[in-house]
Motif scaffolding. Sequence first.
Motif, PDB file in Angstrom:
ATOM      1  N   GLY A   1     -10.374  47.378   9.927  1.00 51.10           N
ATOM      2  CA  GLY A   1      -9.905  47.816  11.229  1.00 51.10           C
ATOM      3  C   GLY A   1     -10.484  47.020  12.383  1.00 51.10           C
TER       4      GLY A   1
ATOM      5  N   PHE B   1      -7.452  50.470  15.485  1.00 54.26           N
ATOM      6  CA  PHE B   1      -6.393  50.172  14.510  1.00 54.26           C
ATOM      7  C   PHE B   1      -7.044  49.950  13.157  1.00 54.26           C
TER       8      PHE B   1
ATOM      9  N   TRP C   1      -3.426  54.064  13.691  1.00 55.00           N
ATOM     10  CA  TRP C   1      -4.112  53.719  14.928  1.00 55.00           C
ATOM     11  C   TRP C   1      -4.124  54.918  15.864  1.00 55.00           C
TER      12      TRP C   1
END
Length: 828
Positions: free
Chosen positions: A657, A678, A709
């Motif tokens: 992420g 995200f 997200w």
Amino acid sequence: MKLIQHLLSVLALLVSIATFSQNNPERKKIKITGAITEKISKQALEYATITFVNTKNPKVIFGGITNAKGEFDVEVNPGIYTIKAEFISFKPTEIKEKKLFETTNLGIILLDEDATQLNQVEVRAEKSTVEIKLDKKVYNVGKDMIVKGGTASDVLDNVPSVTVDGDGNVSLRGNENVKILIDGRPSNAINIADALRTISADALDKVEVITNPSSRYDAEGGAGIINIVLKKGKNQGVNGTIIATLGDPKNYGLVSSINYKTENFNLFGSLGYNDSKAPGKTLTDSDYLNPDGSIQKTINERSTRERGRKGYNYNFGMDWFLDKTLTWTNALSYRKNDGSNPDNVLLYNYEPNNIFVRNRFNNQYTNTNDAEYTTNFTKKFKKDGHKLTVDASFSRNIDNDSSIITDFVIGQENNATKESSKNFQTQSRNLIQTDYVLPIGKNGQFEAGYKGNFNELLTDYNVGNLDPMGNYTPNLNYTNVFDYKEKINAFYTQFGSKINSFSYLLGMRYENSNIDINLLTTNNFTNKKYDSFFPSAFLTYQINEESSLSINYSRRISRPRNRFINPFSNYSSNVNIFQGNPDINPSFTDAIDFGYMTKWKKVTLSSSAYFNQTKDVFQFIRRPNGEIITSIVNGETIETPVMLSTPINLSNENRFGFEFNVNYSPYKWWRLNGNFNFFQSSITGNYSYTLAKTNEIVNENFDNKALGWFSKVSSKVTLPLKIDWQTNATYNAPQNNAQGKSLGVFSANLAFSKDVLKDKATVALNVNDVFNSRKRINQTNLPTLNSYSEMQQRQRQINLSFTYRFNKLKTEKDKTQKRDTENGGDEF
């Protein structure tokens, strides 16, 4: 204007220093050190300025800014100087005609508060709501009007990187394997999600989010650690606050705290009372499928409930300053809550030849009592930062739930059934730890420590039928006594230092786990022992004064707890049952984090890319258990399969992420905080289970890739008449899972506040969930079932609160050293 003058002075000072140092590189300089503190409290002043002006050549200027300990370290050319120490809202101090021809320590320079200047400062000298640091984020609860009158769960839902779902489950960066601490210690609550709803937001001081903890911290929590720091009296003399809250739906609250501090001791205490109702609702539409995929039957469920809580909590304690180097702290806290949670469920059944409505009413009552005693010794040695701490805590928690469940078909006589469920839980948790910190050289620091965590939980769960006379017959399929014992002994050591622009922190933690899982009624006894090492490494490169890069690594563990293990834990529905899994094993995570932080004049940006690899990851699944609930309606036999929700171990999860956090102040009256996260997770694994009754073995594959997200934005604006306006907005995007997906949800909060009574009091109005949209929305797709569900734990809440401060100004600067987040060492 005073604030602008100070800022311009600092800017001119820095420009002059830079210019002079470039034009005079050949002269040999000497080092001048010292510290700047408040005159009355002797508290260190961070970011105070120190200026050296050469008396013979006033254009020659040197200077610097103090660190968190109030210390300065400035190089100057030999000469005679006028020295000036300054800090916003304090009277400057000057030392004239000071001869400096060799390395000199000026000692401690004292500054007096300037009452006149305090009144002229338009922007209060307060911390921002969110402070972004390289190793963690600090959320200052007292600066957030949104959570006034709310709970600790509301606070966490406003913290960057953190989300709280409709059931109260907390996730960090979209990962639920997070460890929650209160004042650096594991919570003594049996159900942490429920406990967070009973702690008043007004009792919280700040929340620390540590996404990749070092070896000093517990290895528990694959996603990281969230540390909730409760308020404690800080200032000299007698001071305190009283906060009253009135809300709709019903929310009456009163929280008071008082503190009395002298040179020899500090007495502190608080008392809180709350009486609230939280209406909620659930919608679930389920299609049961035939083997060929056609719809066999449909059940649409509509549930309304009103969770009520009434209770109080108090804590009191004392810091005893035995001498200048030794402090002994003792504290006792107690919390009692009585609650009700009537849940009325209408089940609209659409059979091929029969349509009827079933009413299931669950009348639940809860009673919770918990008490905790904590003690701490802190010994500071002669060298700054050299100290030894010893901590111990002893707690006991009793959590009893009882329900009477009535089930009948509307319009059909003499068909009602009654069931009783009781869940009596008692938990004892004892914790002992000691930590030693030794500075080595100018920049080095060695740490070592021990921690023992001993936890025992006894759960007596009973489900049975009640006949018309009230006689009770136990249902042995859902009745058992569950005894969980956990003993964890941990040792750690770490060393860090700084070499020019590079800093490093290397550590190792060893944890020995000894866990007993005993199902006493069925005589099923299990013991699990495992030894684990948890290395950590943190490297930081300081690009310049405003920017830095970092790379961090740590190994983590997630141990399954009560809710995950206990196979008898919930019977609110007899066709949708939650059940723990006593065979589930811990999961281990390797976490890597790449970070970059930079500061501009009005902006602070913190960004990171992270990668987590988890083995034996556990995940909740929904499946049939093979049982059938049979009933006769309108002369027809109706069969409904029982669906089971349970956690299982899968093979591996890879999670990658990006995260961005921004603090931006475009104007002195407007402050913005933003958080964007995200992530992508990839899970692999197969699971086999046996259906009850038929003993059929079912094999399922749970390989799944998911993108997710979420984003949070907070805006704080000072309107005319000094009215503060705050808005928070959150969006959680849709996310796939192995058995369906969760849908996107947007929510927003709104608050206004105004200081009154010469800034001794504050009136605040907040609206939690303005659009009444905060829900958990899921779609589930199984070979035997398709379902859509919406769950809203609490509907829109409006609160009006009044805060009164006595002998304590809102603009007061904290006059206390930063408390360590857990194990006694300062953050390196």
